[in-house]
Design a protein around this motif. Structure first.
Motif, PDB file in Angstrom:
ATOM      1  N   ALA A 155     120.561  28.804   2.114  1.00 33.46           N
ATOM      2  CA  ALA A 155     119.128  28.097   1.190  1.00 33.46           C
ATOM      3  C   ALA A 155     118.231  28.940   1.048  1.00 33.46           C
ATOM      4  CB  ALA A 155     118.745  27.241   2.550  1.00 33.46           C
ATOM      5  N   LYS A 158     119.108  30.438  -2.431  1.00 31.34           N
ATOM      6  CA  LYS A 158     119.089  29.181  -3.476  1.00 31.34           C
ATOM      7  C   LYS A 158     117.465  29.305  -3.991  1.00 31.34           C
ATOM      8  CE  LYS A 158     119.904  24.455  -4.263  1.00 31.34           C
ATOM      9  NZ  LYS A 158     120.449  23.072  -3.729  1.00 31.34           N
ATOM     10  N   ALA A 159     116.785  29.406  -2.881  1.00 32.81           N
ATOM     11  CA  ALA A 159     115.151  29.317  -2.937  1.00 32.81           C
ATOM     12  C   ALA A 159     114.822  30.585  -3.866  1.00 32.81           C
ATOM     13  CB  ALA A 159     114.483  29.203  -1.806  1.00 32.81           C
ATOM     14  N   ALA A 160     115.211  31.725  -3.633  1.00 35.37           N
ATOM     15  CA  ALA A 160     114.442  32.883  -4.093  1.00 35.37           C
ATOM     16  C   ALA A 160     115.699  33.995  -4.934  1.00 35.37           C
ATOM     17  CB  ALA A 160     114.038  33.793  -2.774  1.00 35.37           C
ATOM     18  N   GLN A 365     113.058  25.240   5.570  1.00 32.08           N
ATOM     19  CA  GLN A 365     111.741  24.544   4.876  1.00 32.08           C
ATOM     20  C   GLN A 365     110.653  25.508   5.701  1.00 32.08           C
ATOM     21  OE1 GLN A 365     111.246  20.530   4.399  1.00 32.08           O
ATOM     22  NE2 GLN A 365     109.020  20.876   4.114  1.00 32.08           N
ATOM     23  N   THR A 368     110.548  28.938   3.773  1.00 25.75           N
ATOM     24  CA  THR A 368     110.228  28.826   2.477  1.00 25.75           C
ATOM     25  C   THR A 368     109.238  27.891   1.954  1.00 25.75           C
ATOM     26  OG1 THR A 368     111.826  26.967   2.001  1.00 25.75           O
ATOM     27  CG2 THR A 368     112.602  29.332   2.160  1.00 25.75           C
ATOM     28  N   ILE A 370     109.921  25.096   0.851  1.00 21.33           N
ATOM     29  CA  ILE A 370     110.485  24.244  -0.105  1.00 21.33           C
ATOM     30  C   ILE A 370     111.355  23.080   0.625  1.00 21.33           C
ATOM     31  CG2 ILE A 370     112.126  24.263  -2.100  1.00 21.33           C
ATOM     32  CD1 ILE A 370     111.383  27.105  -2.453  1.00 21.33           C
ATOM     33  N   THR A 373     116.625  19.911  -1.448  1.00 14.97           N
ATOM     34  CA  THR A 373     116.910  19.006  -2.548  1.00 14.97           C
ATOM     35  C   THR A 373     118.247  18.390  -2.744  1.00 14.97           C
ATOM     36  OG1 THR A 373     117.197  20.894  -3.654  1.00 14.97           O
ATOM     37  CG2 THR A 373     114.906  20.247  -3.774  1.00 14.97           C
TER      38      THR A 373
END
Length: 409
Positions: A155, A158-160, A365, A368, A370, A373
């Motif tokens: 995760a 994927k975010a960064a 979350q 992050t 975020i 999704t």
């Protein structure tokens, strides 16, 4: 190296330190050397970002530990303790108080000091932007903490775009298997480098996953801790935080000093738990142990693996027993868990719309900011093509590498 101070309580140790600084070509200014008794007057001048304070000590007492804690609370200076000799439990108390390194005047002092300078240099190079350290700590189920680690790392990647994942299970980690990776090198290859580490050595050990995870796999099973220089763990973590926005450390046990240092440095700590009496009791003891050893309680989150069984302990009661405000549940979906492990693919990537993945993404979350999704599974969509389980099983049945894996050069 950035500016430094010498805090002198033991002239013999200080004299050796001065000599090693000269040998290493590091300029020493007498004006930055003070007696321990004067430290309260000089501390404000020492609290400069990146400053290093060498404490040359005769003995370790409560006053020394309190002084180190004051430095640590400010978060601006690194504290390096130098003593003639020290017991392991006393060294652990120093790390708990906030010391970044402890050196003794043994035969290997010069080598150890060169390694220290290398670590200090590594922490000051680059742009100055340092990534976050996140630790995952099991209570009584290494299975749960491994699943949480690989899914959080996926995760974060994927975010960064990328995330370092370090497996500190010294006697055999499972993160490589859970990611369907067979790295040529592992953590043992780094921790046996007696002459110290440089960045290229660490890069050689990193195994890159297609999702952006940079894995440093744990040593082989049955590795002997006595063969390893575990102080190098800090050097490895420092390097990954300078080169990646997130570094996730899979902890083995907080009773070991190198792992306690990772926990103290972590911005977030996720402790895994299940809703049964044994797990809750162990989790309560671990939370108590972390709090008593200087770990910031605000950094700790408890992640519950729940099955929604009627026999599980009530979540509200468990929160009250553990004295926590927030509950982070991850639903146990046996078919998704097993498929994820057998295929070597994190659930958040393989099946992001399932309830388990949504639980993992909600935990991520916290770090992050975020929101997850993951889309709901499209029933009309063609199933994703997966590698054959039999083929993968055949690929992992190979000769046991043993404790003599090839060292990184």
């Amino acid at each position: 190296m950035n500016e430094f101070w010498i805090i002198n309580e033991n002239e013999d140790v200080t004299a050796r330190l001065r000599n090693e600084l000269v040998e290493a070509g590091v300029a020493h200014h007498e004006g930055r050397e003070v007696e321990l008794a004067w430290i309260s007057k000089e501390m404000e001048n020492m609290l400069v970002p990146g400053c290093v304070c060498f404490l040359a000590l005769r003995s370790i007492d409560k006053e020394v530990l309190d002084t180190i804690s004051r430095f640590h609370e400010q978060g601006s200076a690194k504290v390096v303790v130098l003593v003639q000799a020290i017991e392991s439990d006393v060294a652990l108390n120093l790390f708990r108080a906030g010391a970044s390194d402890v050196l003794t005047l043994t035969e290997s002092f010069r080598t150890d000091f060169i390694k220290l300078l290398s670590r200090l240099h590594a922490s000051t190079v680059g742009t100055g932007k340092v990534g976050k350290i996140i630790s995952v700590l099991p209570t009584n189920s290494n299975y749960d903490s491994c699943l949480l680690s690989v899914n959080l790392a996926a995760a974060f990647a994927k975010a960064a775009g990328k995330c370092a994942l370090i497996d500190l299970h010294i006697q055999g980690g499972d993160l490589g298997t859970m990611l369907n990776m067979s790295p040529t090198h592992n953590l043992r290859d780094l921790l046996t480098q007696r002459m110290g580490l440089d960045d290229s050595m660490i890069d050689q050990v990193v195994a890159n996953h297609s999702c952006g995870i940079a894995l440093i796999a744990g040593p082989p099973m049955f590795s002997d801790r006595r063969d390893l220089d575990l102080n190098l763990c800090s050097r490895i973590i420092e390097y990954t935080t300078l080169s990646r926005p997130y570094t996730l450390v899979h902890i083995d046990s907080p009773m070991y000093s190198e792992q306690m240092r990772a926990l103290v440095a972590s911005e977030f700590i996720f402790v895994t738990c299940r809703l049964d009496m044994s797990s809750v009791v162990r989790t309560k003891e671990i939370l108590k142990y972390l709090a008593s050893n200087g770990v910031n309680p605000d950094a700790i989150r408890v992640v519950f693996f729940v099955s929604e069984s009627e026999s599980e302990l009530p979540q509200a009661s468990v929160k009250k027993v553990l004295q926590i405000q927030e509950l982070l549940p991850v639903l146990i979906e046996p078919s998704n868990f097993t498929a994820s492990i057998n295929l070597g693919e994190p659930i958040v990537l393989n099946n992001p719309g399932c309830k388990s993945a949504q639980g993992f993404l909600k935990v991520a979350q916290c770090v992050t900011g975020i929101k997850g999704t993951g889309n709901k599974t499209d029933k009309n969509a063609s199933p994703a093509k997966q590698p054959s389980l039999l083929n993968r099983l055949g690929s992992v049945i190979r000769p046991f590498p043993g404790a003599s894996s090839q060292s990184a050069k």
